[in-house]
Design an enzyme around this catalytic site. Structure first.
Site, short mmCIF file in Angstrom:
data_model
loop_
_atom_site.label_atom_id
_atom_site.label_comp_id
_atom_site.label_asym_id
_atom_site.label_seq_id
_atom_site.Cartn_x
_atom_site.Cartn_y
_atom_site.Cartn_z
CB SER A 1 -0.92 0.02 1.23
OG SER A 1 -1.85 -1.06 1.18
CB CYS B 1 -15.82 -3.16 17.86
SG CYS B 1 -15.85 -4.79 17.07
N GLY C 1 -16.51 -5.02 10.55
CA GLY C 1 -15.59 -5.41 11.60
C GLY C 1 -14.51 -6.35 11.13
CE LYS D 1 -10.79 -11.07 19.91
NZ LYS D 1 -10.89 -10.44 18.56
CG HIS E 1 -20.58 -4.34 15.95
ND1 HIS E 1 -20.58 -4.58 14.59
CD2 HIS E 1 -19.33 -4.65 16.40
CE1 HIS E 1 -19.36 -4.99 14.23
NE2 HIS E 1 -18.60 -5.04 15.31
#
Length: 331
Positions: free
Chosen positions: A38, A126, A157, A210, A239
């Site tokens: 990139s 998140c 996500g 998590k 979400h």
């Protein structure tokens, strides 16, 4: 401040740069970093185009803040290098979250933890962020004992490739053509996948662990009980979570509304009102709606929690941590 963004061409990296600009973070020089593939691309920042550089030790020289969103393997390699060059690394991957020497921070919940870093601060997952932003104000007053969460997590996500796969799988389904997924184990278009990440021998997926471990660490509540089912849904951004929270003390709906209405980063919806991911996209808030007494558990509330996973769930939270660090440096 001299700020580096590693993963600058990814969804979260691009959002980090956007949030830095929107919040007028004191950036004297922005250094967008990525892999060699990139390098050379151009990033827009404050009306100028800045060339993306390949990540290297030299790139971190003189950097004050380094925002990382390039995956755990990359972070494990480069975060210690950036920190050794004097940068404070704020990492969005899972690499450092459960390291006992690395603070895991949500600024609305445990801002003081950020002040005890050793060069690296971890950004939570998140799904964990929006759940804990909603639950922490209630926990402080009524002592959260247990919560369950069923998450409905958007494909953003997973990254850019997942968004493309969502579009391609929907198109193939509408055209009646077979579709072979590459990002997900099954087609995501018009479908839901009831786990996120690999499942262990007990049947619990990576993302579900998590929620347990990160919530305990952020809240400093290591006896907190958590049950979670994470679900990937065919939504592009945002979400949603169906949460049941049980407290040590009885809590009324009126008390919950009053506390959440004063909570930073939260917008509470009264009555039966709620927000959907489409409405939350682009917003910095965590929306809490459909608050009601749970149908089966005492001292428990059910609620619907929605937030933009690229904003509060990632980029915004990281920049807010950077603001905490920079405010300490200014003292």
């Amino acid at each position: 401040m001299k700020v580096a963004v590693l993963g600058a061409t990814g969804l979260v990296g691009q959002e980090m740069i956007k949030v830095l600009e929107e919040r007028n973070f004191p950036v004297t020089e922005l250094i967008p970093l990525a892999s060699g593939k990139s390098a050379g691309k151009l990033i827009d920042f404050r009306g100028a185009q800045i060339e993306v550089r390949e990540v290297s030790r030299e790139a971190f020289q003189g950097v004050d803040i380094a925002l990382f969103s390039a995956g755990a393997d990359i972070s494990e390699k480069w975060a210690p290098i950036a920190a050794s060059c004097g940068a404070v690394v704020i990492d969005n991957s899972s690499a450092w979250r459960m390291n006992p020497k690395v603070p895991l921070v949500i600024p609305e919940v445990n801002p003081s933890d950020a002040m005890h870093h050793r060069g690296i601060i971890a950004n939570p997952n998140c799904a964990t962020i929006q759940a804990v932003v909603a639950l922490a104000p209630l926990h402080r007053r009524f002592c959260l004992e247990y919560f369950s969460a069923v998450t409905f997590q958007s494909v953003s996500g997973t990254g850019k490739e997942a968004l493309t796969e969502l579009d391609d799988s929907i198109r193939s389904n509408l055209e009646g053509k077979p579709f072979k997924p590459e990002v997900y184990p099954l087609p995501i278009g018009f479908n839901v996948l009831p786990h996120i990440g690999p499942m262990d021998e007990s049947g619990v997926s990576e993302e579900e662990w998590k929620m347990l471990h990160e919530s305990r660490k952020i809240l400093h509540h290591h006896r907190l009980q958590v049950s979670c089912t994470t679900v990937r849904v065919p939504v592009r951004r945002g979400h949603s979570e169906a949460i049941v929270a049980q407290f040590g003390e009885h809590i009324t709906l009126e008390e919950a509304y009053a506390i959440l209405s004063e909570a930073p980063g939260v917008e509470v919806m009264t009555g039966n009102n709620y927000i959907t991911p489409l409405q939350a996209a682009g917003s910095d808030l965590v929306y809490v709606g459909r608050i009601r007494y749970d149908m089966g558990m005492p001292r428990a509330l059910s609620m619907w929690v929605v937030s933009d996973n690229l904003r509060k769930g990632a980029a915004l939270n990281a920049v807010q941590i950077a603001e905490l660090v920079s405010s300490k440096a200014d003292v």
